[in-house]
Structures are given as C-alpha cells and as structure tokens.
Write a protein that holds these residues in place. Structure first.
Motif, short mmCIF file in Angstrom:
data_model
loop_
_atom_site.label_atom_id
_atom_site.label_comp_id
_atom_site.label_asym_id
_atom_site.label_seq_id
_atom_site.Cartn_x
_atom_site.Cartn_y
_atom_site.Cartn_z
N MET A 90 4.67 -51.22 11.39
CA MET A 90 5.37 -52.23 10.60
C MET A 90 4.57 -52.56 9.34
SD MET A 90 6.78 -55.97 11.81
CE MET A 90 8.14 -55.27 12.74
N LYS A 91 5.26 -52.57 8.21
CA LYS A 91 4.64 -52.93 6.94
C LYS A 91 5.42 -54.07 6.31
CE LYS A 91 1.57 -49.75 7.32
NZ LYS A 91 0.17 -50.12 7.65
N ASN A 92 4.71 -54.94 5.58
CA ASN A 92 5.39 -56.08 4.98
C ASN A 92 6.31 -55.67 3.84
OD1 ASN A 92 5.89 -58.92 4.59
ND2 ASN A 92 4.63 -58.78 2.74
N LYS A 93 5.82 -54.81 2.97
CA LYS A 93 6.62 -54.40 1.81
C LYS A 93 6.67 -52.89 1.70
CE LYS A 93 5.94 -58.51 -1.06
NZ LYS A 93 5.51 -59.04 -2.38
N HIS A 94 7.69 -52.43 1.00
CA HIS A 94 7.90 -50.99 0.87
C HIS A 94 6.78 -50.31 0.11
CE1 HIS A 94 8.98 -51.15 -3.45
NE2 HIS A 94 9.48 -52.33 -3.14
N ASN A 95 6.00 -51.06 -0.67
CA ASN A 95 4.98 -50.44 -1.51
C ASN A 95 3.55 -50.79 -1.07
OD1 ASN A 95 5.08 -53.10 -2.19
ND2 ASN A 95 5.17 -52.80 -4.40
N THR A 96 3.38 -51.23 0.17
CA THR A 96 2.05 -51.66 0.62
C THR A 96 1.16 -50.50 1.05
OG1 THR A 96 3.00 -52.15 2.79
CG2 THR A 96 2.67 -54.00 1.29
N MET A 97 1.73 -49.31 1.27
CA MET A 97 0.94 -48.16 1.65
C MET A 97 0.74 -47.23 0.47
SD MET A 97 1.82 -46.81 5.47
CE MET A 97 3.49 -46.32 5.06
N ASN A 98 -0.51 -46.82 0.22
CA ASN A 98 -0.72 -45.80 -0.79
C ASN A 98 -0.43 -44.43 -0.18
OD1 ASN A 98 -3.04 -44.96 0.67
ND2 ASN A 98 -4.33 -46.41 -0.46
N SER A 99 -0.48 -43.40 -1.00
CA SER A 99 -0.10 -42.07 -0.53
C SER A 99 -1.00 -41.57 0.59
CB SER A 99 -0.12 -41.08 -1.70
OG SER A 99 -1.40 -41.04 -2.31
N SER A 100 -2.28 -41.94 0.52
CA SER A 100 -3.23 -41.49 1.54
C SER A 100 -2.95 -42.10 2.90
CB SER A 100 -4.66 -41.82 1.09
OG SER A 100 -5.59 -41.44 2.09
N SER A 101 -2.78 -43.44 2.93
CA SER A 101 -2.51 -44.11 4.21
C SER A 101 -1.13 -43.75 4.73
CB SER A 101 -2.65 -45.62 4.06
OG SER A 101 -1.72 -46.13 3.12
N GLY A 102 -0.17 -43.54 3.81
CA GLY A 102 1.17 -43.12 4.22
C GLY A 102 1.15 -41.76 4.88
N ALA A 103 0.41 -40.83 4.28
CA ALA A 103 0.30 -39.48 4.85
C ALA A 103 -0.37 -39.52 6.22
CB ALA A 103 -0.48 -38.58 3.90
N LYS A 104 -1.39 -40.36 6.35
CA LYS A 104 -2.10 -40.47 7.63
C LYS A 104 -1.17 -41.01 8.72
CE LYS A 104 -6.26 -42.51 9.69
NZ LYS A 104 -7.45 -43.38 9.43
N THR A 105 -0.40 -42.04 8.38
CA THR A 105 0.55 -42.62 9.33
C THR A 105 1.62 -41.60 9.70
OG1 THR A 105 0.21 -44.85 8.45
CG2 THR A 105 2.22 -44.48 9.70
N TYR A 106 2.12 -40.89 8.71
CA TYR A 106 3.17 -39.89 8.95
C TYR A 106 2.66 -38.80 9.89
CZ TYR A 106 6.82 -36.45 8.03
OH TYR A 106 7.85 -35.54 8.17
N MET A 107 1.46 -38.32 9.66
CA MET A 107 0.92 -37.24 10.49
C MET A 107 0.68 -37.71 11.93
SD MET A 107 -1.56 -34.98 7.99
CE MET A 107 -2.48 -36.36 7.29
N LYS A 108 0.33 -38.98 12.08
CA LYS A 108 0.19 -39.54 13.42
C LYS A 108 1.53 -39.53 14.14
CE LYS A 108 -0.33 -44.04 14.10
NZ LYS A 108 -0.93 -45.41 14.24
N MET A 109 2.58 -39.93 13.44
CA MET A 109 3.92 -39.92 14.01
C MET A 109 4.38 -38.48 14.29
SD MET A 109 5.88 -42.83 11.74
CE MET A 109 5.53 -44.58 11.95
N GLN A 110 4.04 -37.59 13.38
CA GLN A 110 4.42 -36.19 13.54
C GLN A 110 3.84 -35.62 14.83
OE1 GLN A 110 2.91 -33.41 10.53
NE2 GLN A 110 5.03 -32.73 10.20
N GLY A 111 2.60 -36.00 15.12
CA GLY A 111 1.97 -35.54 16.36
C GLY A 111 2.70 -36.03 17.59
N VAL A 112 3.24 -37.28 17.52
CA VAL A 112 3.97 -37.86 18.65
C VAL A 112 5.26 -37.09 18.92
CG1 VAL A 112 5.22 -39.90 19.47
CG2 VAL A 112 2.99 -40.16 18.37
N VAL A 113 6.04 -36.83 17.88
CA VAL A 113 7.35 -36.19 18.08
C VAL A 113 7.21 -34.70 18.37
CG1 VAL A 113 8.53 -37.91 16.67
CG2 VAL A 113 7.74 -35.80 15.59
N ILE A 114 6.12 -34.10 17.95
CA ILE A 114 5.87 -32.70 18.31
C ILE A 114 5.53 -32.60 19.79
CG2 ILE A 114 4.25 -30.77 18.03
CD1 ILE A 114 4.14 -31.44 15.05
N ALA A 115 4.75 -33.58 20.27
CA ALA A 115 4.38 -33.58 21.69
C ALA A 115 5.55 -33.93 22.59
CB ALA A 115 3.23 -34.57 21.91
#
Length: 248
Positions: free
Chosen positions: A110-135
């Motif tokens: 959960m994030k407060n605003k649509h622009n609170t994540m920079n590209s680095s933290s967004g990519a890290k979060t996305y890859m974490k989620m990607q690992g979950v759905v792949i598993a």
C-alpha cells in the motif's frame, strides 16, 4: 456506542480504530522532538528572509511541517490496519507485505500516493510480486494507492533497466476504492467510510476531553539564547568551531 452502519466493519471496531489513531495524533512539540533529525538553521535563515517573515513564524511553520509529516505516516497506518477488522482472513503482518489474505492468496503493498515510489523502489516491489506469482499462479499481488490519479484496477506495468515489462494479470495497480470493493464486495465501501469518518472522529475526540497539548519549542529555544536566530544555530552547530557563545 453510536451506530455507523457500514456493514463491512462493526461500529465498535471502527470507533476503536479511529480512537487509537486520534490518541496517537501528534499535536505537541518540544525542543528534543523538534531537533530529532537535526534542523538546518541555514535553510531556516533563508526561509525567514526570502519569505519576509519573522524567525518565530519560520519556526512555527517548521513545527507544523514536522507534525504533519508524523501524522501523515500515522494516517498510512490507519489505512493499512483497518482491513484486519473486516474479516479474520485479512491480516496485517509485521513483516513482508502490508496486507495479506493467505486464504485467497492476495498480497498487498500500500502506498499513500501514486508518485511516492521512485523507479528503483517500484522495480524492487514489482520483482518481489513477480516472484510470488511465478511460484503460485493462483496468487494475486496488488499495489494499492490511496491517492491515485483515478479509480482503477489494472495490470501494473513497470520499466526495469530501461525495458518496459509485459503486463502480468496477477500483478495489479489498484486505487483504494477498488481495493475496498475487492475486500468488501461493495463498490461504494470506501465512499461510505469517508462519509461517516468525520462523525466518528468527532465522537472520539469528544470522548477524550483533552486539553490542547503544549508546544514548548519557543520557551526552550529562549533558554539557549534570547535571540531566536542565535538559538537555532546553537542548537545544531554549538560544537562546531567558533559557534560557542555566538551572537547575531
């Protein structure tokens, strides 16, 4: 106990959750708290002169800014923790995802605003989620935004190392109203909460009957020096060369 009649959360749970938030709401400030992260007297000097205001006004703005930052974080916890009252299946773990439902295999950041994540933290979060759905192909991962640009429930597409990723249906970008709909099966659930919230907040504030909490920053700064500007510099730079006994 008043009746708030939201349906997806009991009156008692709603009241107590709001009460807990109100009790934690930061309204007071002392010098130790004011300088917890070390204030920048040079910036405050610029602010005072450029904005043509007194040093007292500048300090008041800084106090309000710090209180607002603390309370904004608290509201984040309010949004996150309310879901554990909706049903026993929704959990707010101490580690890992902000919200999860193991039974339905839903995992939420959960994030407060649509622009609170920079590209680095967004990519890290996305890859974490990607690992979950792949598993587990049945798992669903949501990036939930409280303040989104619009109401939405769409695949979350990110760019990693300059390459735009292909959409994965089980990794989604969801506005808070749509997430409430997923959780409660009521598409107006978030609107209903917002509509009743002012009443609940007032009920809890009235029940506390507390006096306004004290702001002692000015008194404590005056103890350092009768001149506020001198006090600000001594607060941060007293142990620097030439600042001990400084007077402006």
């Amino acid at each position: 106990m008043k009746q708030y009649n939201l349906g997806f959360i009991s009156d008692t749970d709603l009241y107590n959750h709001v009460l807990e938030t109100v009790k934690a709401y930061s309204c007071e400030m002392d010098l130790k708290k004011f300088n917890k992260n070390l204030i920048d007297p040079v910036k405050l000097t610029f602010d005072t002169i450029v904005y043509d205001q007194s040093y007292k006004e500048t300090i008041e703005f800084e106090v309000l800014r710090q209180l607002d930052k603390t309370n904004s974080n608290l509201i984040g916890y309010f949004h996150q923790n309310i879901f554990k009252y909706f049903s026993k299946d929704w959990q707010v773990p101490k580690k890992g995802y902000d919200i999860q439902n193991p039974k339905e295999k839903i995992f939420v950041e959960m994030k407060n605003k649509h622009n609170t994540m920079n590209s680095s933290s967004g990519a890290k979060t996305y890859m974490k989620m990607q690992g979950v759905v792949i598993a587990d192909s049945d798992a669903q991962c949501f990036l939930v935004e409280i303040i989104a640009k619009k109401s939405q429930n769409i695949p979350w597409v990110v760019t990693i190392d300059g390459e735009k990723q292909k959409p994965i249906e089980n990794i989604r970008r969801v506005s808070i109203d749509k997430f409430y709909e997923i959780v409660t099966k009521d598409k107006l659930a978030f609107q209903k909460l917002c509509s009743i919230l002012p009443t609940v907040i007032k009920d809890t504030v009235d029940s506390l009957k507390t006096k306004n909490k004290e702001n002692t920053v000015f008194e404590e700064l005056t103890n350092l020096s009768p001149d506020l500007l001198t006090s600000l510099y001594l607060l941060s730079f007293e142990k620097y060369e030439g600042f001990k006994g400084l007077k402006f």
